[in-house]
Design an enzyme around this catalytic site. Structure first.
Site, short mmCIF file in Angstrom:
data_model
loop_
_atom_site.label_atom_id
_atom_site.label_comp_id
_atom_site.label_asym_id
_atom_site.label_seq_id
_atom_site.Cartn_x
_atom_site.Cartn_y
_atom_site.Cartn_z
N LYS A 51 0.87 -1.19 0.00
CA LYS A 51 0.00 0.00 0.00
C LYS A 51 0.90 1.22 0.00
O LYS A 51 2.06 1.15 0.42
CB LYS A 51 -0.89 0.00 1.25
CG LYS A 51 -2.10 0.89 1.13
CD LYS A 51 -3.23 0.25 0.35
CE LYS A 51 -4.34 1.23 0.06
NZ LYS A 51 -5.52 0.57 -0.53
N ASP A 86 -6.75 4.51 -4.80
CA ASP A 86 -7.47 4.38 -3.52
C ASP A 86 -8.08 5.77 -3.30
O ASP A 86 -8.26 6.52 -4.29
CB ASP A 86 -6.50 3.99 -2.38
CG ASP A 86 -7.23 3.61 -1.09
OD1 ASP A 86 -7.78 2.51 -1.03
OD2 ASP A 86 -7.27 4.43 -0.15
P1 NDP Z 1 -12.72 8.11 -3.28
O1 NDP Z 1 -11.66 9.10 -3.04
O2 NDP Z 1 -13.21 7.88 -4.67
O3 NDP Z 1 -13.99 8.43 -2.37
C1 NDP Z 1 -13.89 8.49 -0.98
C2 NDP Z 1 -15.24 8.89 -0.42
O4 NDP Z 1 -15.20 8.77 1.00
C3 NDP Z 1 -15.63 10.31 -0.73
O5 NDP Z 1 -17.02 10.41 -0.81
C4 NDP Z 1 -15.08 11.06 0.48
O6 NDP Z 1 -15.71 12.30 0.72
C5 NDP Z 1 -15.38 10.08 1.59
N1 NDP Z 1 -14.43 10.27 2.69
C6 NDP Z 1 -13.07 10.27 2.62
N2 NDP Z 1 -12.54 10.51 3.83
C7 NDP Z 1 -13.57 10.64 4.67
C8 NDP Z 1 -13.68 10.89 6.06
N3 NDP Z 1 -12.61 11.07 6.83
N4 NDP Z 1 -14.94 10.93 6.59
C9 NDP Z 1 -16.03 10.73 5.81
N5 NDP Z 1 -15.99 10.51 4.50
C10 NDP Z 1 -14.78 10.46 3.93
O7 NDP Z 1 -12.16 6.72 -2.65
P2 NDP Z 1 -12.65 5.24 -2.92
O8 NDP Z 1 -14.11 5.22 -3.17
O9 NDP Z 1 -11.71 4.65 -3.90
O10 NDP Z 1 -12.31 4.56 -1.51
C11 NDP Z 1 -13.27 4.50 -0.45
C12 NDP Z 1 -12.86 3.40 0.52
O11 NDP Z 1 -12.83 2.14 -0.18
C13 NDP Z 1 -11.47 3.52 1.15
O12 NDP Z 1 -11.50 2.98 2.46
C14 NDP Z 1 -10.60 2.65 0.26
O13 NDP Z 1 -9.44 2.20 0.94
C15 NDP Z 1 -11.57 1.50 -0.01
N6 NDP Z 1 -11.26 0.69 -1.17
C16 NDP Z 1 -11.14 1.24 -2.41
C17 NDP Z 1 -10.89 0.45 -3.51
C18 NDP Z 1 -10.87 0.99 -4.90
O14 NDP Z 1 -10.82 0.19 -5.85
N7 NDP Z 1 -10.95 2.28 -5.11
C19 NDP Z 1 -10.65 -1.00 -3.36
C20 NDP Z 1 -10.88 -1.51 -2.03
C21 NDP Z 1 -11.14 -0.66 -0.99
P3 NDP Z 1 -14.99 13.67 0.28
O15 NDP Z 1 -15.18 13.76 -1.20
O16 NDP Z 1 -15.71 14.72 1.05
O17 NDP Z 1 -13.55 13.53 0.69
#
Ligand code: NDP
Length: 450
Positions: A129, A169
């Site tokens: 990571k 991510d």
């Molecule tokens: P994105 O950056 O596309 O989206 C993240 C989302 O989560 C946004 O809506 C963001 O809101 C919100 N967010 C981020 N930080 C916080 C916080 N501290 N409190 C509340 N909301 C928050 O990321 P992903 O969708 O790619 O990733 C989301 C999760 O999924 C993570 O935990 C990641 O590790 C996990 N994941 C992702 C994978 C992938 O393929 N992308 C694979 C497996 C797991 P805002 O826009 O306001 O920041």
């Protein structure tokens, strides 16, 4: 749950001593050690070879300076990370996160969990990571590009298609992968599958964008069918986040006949009992890079509430936390249970606190832990690596079908392991045990090489 055996307690104490001030990493390790107690009890050879002791220590941890110039001509300095946790079963594999909260603890917890998740997919991928405390919010395209180029200028020495293959991510989507890959290619003069999540014109895989969210729903569907003879159809669903994982979880949920009633971002959540209009969410988030609050201004009948946690007080049948770590705590879990939630499946990594997980398991809520439920993203990254090696592309349907098979396989591996180790239906234990055993067998086969 508490650690019972003196063997595991000792390992955990050493991990605590060596990784002080890293609460997320310790939380992730503790959960795995608790799950592995019945496994190690049955397998003295694993204990003798020090497999668990070796697995909680990353093979390599890299930290580096990332200097870049902002639009005002000022020099900015961020901190870059890459943890190469375990390469027993394949090249290190895991995403890059760009968020101001990123530090050694976050990167190590994610890298540690990634090892078990990647193992569960059945594909040959080790765990890693990376990321940076760079905050992409409010930055111009030029600033994002210059940061990504500087980050890759250092990272490119440590990665390669057979060594370590990063992906996206939080904060790293198609745009960032493009800048990172362009810089890698420029410096190394190589066109290889060194990153996944690439654009379709330069080696990306169909379905990669959708894979984590779609996979989460394939897993949830399998879990409901096997454990409750039920399905997603007609269920009210709450999804936190509105990023890559959340949006495509919502899309597949709707395709399977579910009704998504709420989504959020880090500022607050929108509630639309008529069913979230995903075309509006995509326009706001993917096209305009705006805030979820705009949804309530554009869709009649929808409401916006400031703050994220309240989303778990909405009555729903299925809850899918898809935003970030520790976003669903014990209190939120109790509210969901009081509202008769049937299933919770984790799209984000470690979104439920230990108290929340304990509550779901005790109350008989079907619980799909992240390592199993969100593995569709990395599984499809694995399929992207295969296509890159073959210099060939599969159709959307071909990749989607493989993804469905992999997610069903992951559910069954976790379920079967939970039964084998005396906790049938506890998929936390099952996923940790099944993921661990494949890596452990491999490390035993190698002898003491690392
Ligand atoms: P994105 O950056 O596309 O989206 C993240 C989302 O989560 C946004 O809506 C963001 O809101 C919100 N967010 C981020 N930080 C916080 C916080 N501290 N409190 C509340 N909301 C928050 O990321 P992903 O969708 O790619 O990733 C989301 C999760 O999924 C993570 O935990 C990641 O590790 C996990 N994941 C992702 C994978 C992938 O393929 N992308 C694979 C497996 C797991 P805002 O826009 O306001 O920041």
């Amino acid at each position: 749950m508490a650690l019972k055996s003196s063997y595991m307690k000792e390992i955990y104490e050493t991990v605590c001593r060596r990784n002080q001030g890293e609460p997320e990493f310790l939380q992730a390790v503790r959960e795995v050690l608790e799950s592995l107690e019945p496994v190690v009890e049955k397998r003295p050879d694993i204990q003798k070879a020090g497999i668990v002791e070796r697995m909680v220590e990353p093979e390599r941890f890299l930290q580096f300076r990332v200097a870049w110039v902002d639009d005002n001509g000022s020099v900015q300095v961020n901190r870059g990370f890459r943890v190469q946790f375990n390469s027993a079963i394949g090249p290190y594999k895991g995403g890059l996160r760009l968020h101001p909260s990123v530090n050694a603890s976050i990167i190590k917890f994610l890298g540690f969990e990634q090892c078990f998740k990647n193992s569960l997919t059945g594909l040959p991928m080790g765990g890693g990571k990376g990321g940076s405390d760079f905050d992409p919010k409010g930055k111009s395209d030029g600033e994002i590009m210059r940061f990504c180029q500087s980050f890759m200028t250092e990272l490119c020495r440590h990665i390669g298609p057979d060594t370590d293959v990063p992906a996206g991510d939080i904060g790293v989507g198609a745009r960032e992968i493009g800048y990172l890959y362009g810089q890698y290619k420029k410096i190394r003069n190589e066109h290889t599958g060194v990153l996944t999540g690439k654009g379709l014109t330069y080696g990306g895989s169909l379905v990669r964008k959708e894979a984590t969210g779609y996979g989460l729903l394939y897993f949830t569907q399998e879990m409901l069918q096997k454990m409750k003879q039920d399905s997603v159809k007609g269920k009210k669903i709450v999804i936190s986040g509105s990023g890559n994982v959340a949006i495509y979880a919502a899309e597949k949920a709707q395709q399977l006949g579910g009704i998504v009633i709420a989504m959020s971002d880090s500022s607050g959540y929108v509630h639309d009992e008529a069913g979230i209009r995903l075309d509006v969410v995509k326009q706001i988030k993917e096209v305009r890079r705006g805030r979820i609050s705009e949804y309530a201004k554009e869709v009649a009948g929808a409401t916006y509430t400031e703050g994220c946690k309240g989303i778990w007080s909405l009555k729903c049948d299925i809850a899918l936390p898809c935003a970030t770590q520790n976003e669903l705590d014990g209190e939120a879990a109790k509210q969901l249970v009081a509202n008769r939630v049937i299933a919770v499946a984790e799209g984000a990594n470690m979104p439920s606190t230990p108290e929340a997980v304990e509550c779901f398991l005790q109350e008989g809520v079907l619980f799909g832990p992240a390592k199993a439920a969100n593995a569709g993203g990395v599984a499809t990254s694995g399929l992207e690596m295969s296509q890159n090696s073959m210099r060939y592309s599969w159709s959307f349907e071909e990749v989607d079908q493989k993804l469905q098979q992999i997610m069903a396989g992951i559910f069954h591996s976790a379920y079967d392991a939970s039964a084998e180790f005396g906790a049938e239906g506890n998929l936390v234990l099952g996923a940790n045990a099944a993921g661990f055993l494949k890596i452990a067998e491999t490390m035993l086969a190698y002898g003491l090489t690392f």
